[in-house]
Design a protein around this motif. Structure first.
Motif, short mmCIF file in Angstrom:
data_model
loop_
_atom_site.label_atom_id
_atom_site.label_comp_id
_atom_site.label_asym_id
_atom_site.label_seq_id
_atom_site.Cartn_x
_atom_site.Cartn_y
_atom_site.Cartn_z
N ILE A 2 -3.43 -41.48 0.97
CA ILE A 2 -2.64 -40.26 0.87
C ILE A 2 -2.41 -39.94 -0.60
O ILE A 2 -1.94 -40.78 -1.36
CB ILE A 2 -1.27 -40.43 1.56
N LEU A 6 1.56 -35.81 -1.93
CA LEU A 6 1.81 -35.47 -0.53
C LEU A 6 2.61 -36.53 0.22
O LEU A 6 2.87 -36.38 1.41
CB LEU A 6 0.48 -35.24 0.19
N PHE A 43 -3.00 -29.07 3.94
CA PHE A 43 -2.85 -28.97 2.50
C PHE A 43 -4.15 -29.38 1.81
O PHE A 43 -4.79 -30.37 2.19
CB PHE A 43 -1.72 -29.87 2.00
N PRO A 47 -6.73 -34.69 -5.38
CA PRO A 47 -6.01 -35.88 -4.92
C PRO A 47 -5.15 -36.50 -6.01
O PRO A 47 -4.29 -37.33 -5.72
CB PRO A 47 -7.14 -36.83 -4.52
N ALA A 61 -3.25 -26.88 -5.69
CA ALA A 61 -2.72 -27.19 -4.36
C ALA A 61 -2.57 -25.92 -3.52
O ALA A 61 -2.11 -24.89 -4.01
CB ALA A 61 -1.37 -27.90 -4.48
N TYR A 136 -4.33 -33.54 5.16
CA TYR A 136 -4.88 -33.32 3.82
C TYR A 136 -6.37 -33.05 3.94
O TYR A 136 -7.09 -33.74 4.66
CB TYR A 136 -4.66 -34.54 2.93
N TRP A 137 -6.84 -32.06 3.19
CA TRP A 137 -8.24 -31.65 3.23
C TRP A 137 -9.01 -32.45 2.19
O TRP A 137 -9.19 -32.03 1.05
CB TRP A 137 -8.34 -30.16 2.93
N GLU A 138 -9.49 -33.62 2.60
CA GLU A 138 -10.20 -34.51 1.68
C GLU A 138 -11.53 -33.92 1.23
O GLU A 138 -11.92 -34.02 0.06
CB GLU A 138 -10.45 -35.86 2.34
#
Length: 232
Positions: A2, A6, A43, A47, A61, A136-138
């Motif tokens: 994570i 976030l 989101f 990272p 972001a 989360y949009w990796e």
């Protein structure tokens, strides 16, 4: 893993420290016939946290939002998270949220990391118990309007713009509703979507103080956006 920026929205329940957010307290009546649904609070952004920004919020972001088609029977024209009703074949809220988001926006679910499943929130007009899934949009993938009958816009909205105090206020509906709102990118975010965002922002560490006493008539704001004329 994570992203550090976030961690609070992934681990702390949404909050309403100023008592301005009725959405977070909505629970279905015991005798209500409800339908299950899920939305994806997705989101995106680097990272790596920005050590110079509030809560480490990166400059890029954002959050994924859609604008519902004006022809829809329920919540027409409103800005929303991608999502929808659960199907019998779904195996939980996360699956529903990812499936619906893929159908609405064309995103690739394999690039998304679910972070938290929030408590169900009741939406009285439609009778849905909606579960927000924070993710989360990796590995971001291309997005766009898949079905114009469902949505007219699919857009990644800057969190910095949403958090800008100049873009935040409350709206009051003629039927009595009053709650948080955001005006950004030519859209008004209010109701359920604004309530969830405001609740997450309150615990995120990103929030900037804004004028909680700025209350605007919902219909007036929507009319201004439609005509492009903003009253002073």
């Amino acid at each position: 893993m994570i992203p550090e920026w976030l961690r609070r929205v992934a681990s702390v329940s949404p909050a309403d420290p100023h008592g301005l957010n009725p959405i977070l307290n909505r629970r279905a009546p015991h005798d209500a016939r409800v339908r299950q649904a899920s939305v994806l609070v997705l989101f995106g952004g680097s990272p790596t946290a920005d050590p110079m920004a509030r809560g480490g919020l990166p400059a890029d972001a954002d959050v994924l939002l859609t604008q519902r088609a004006a022809t829809l029977r329920q919540h027409s024209g409103q800005v929303a998270f991608p999502g929808g009703a659960a199907d019998p074949e779904d195996y939980g809220a996360i699956h529903t949220a990812l499936r619906e988001a893929q159908e609405e926006t064309g995103l690739d679910p394999s690039g998304i990391r679910p972070l938290a499943v929030l408590p169900e929130l009741f939406i009285p007009p439609s009778g849905f118990d909606v579960t927000p899934v924070v993710a989360y949009w990796e590995t971001p993938s291309p997005i766009g309007v898949v079905d114009p009958q469902e949505a007219t816009r699919v857009v990644r909205v800057s969190l910095h713009e949403l958090l800008d105090p100049d873009n935040r206020f409350q709206v009051r509906h003629r039927l009595g509703y009053q709650g948080p709102a955001f005006q950004v990118d030519g859209m008004l975010v209010w109701g359920f979507t604004a309530g969830v965002l405001a609740g997450l922002f309150a615990v995120s560490g990103w929030e900037i103080e804004w004028n909680h006493h700025d209350v605007r008539d919902l219909e007036v704001v929507l009319a201004e956006l439609e005509t492009g004329v903003v009253e002073s």
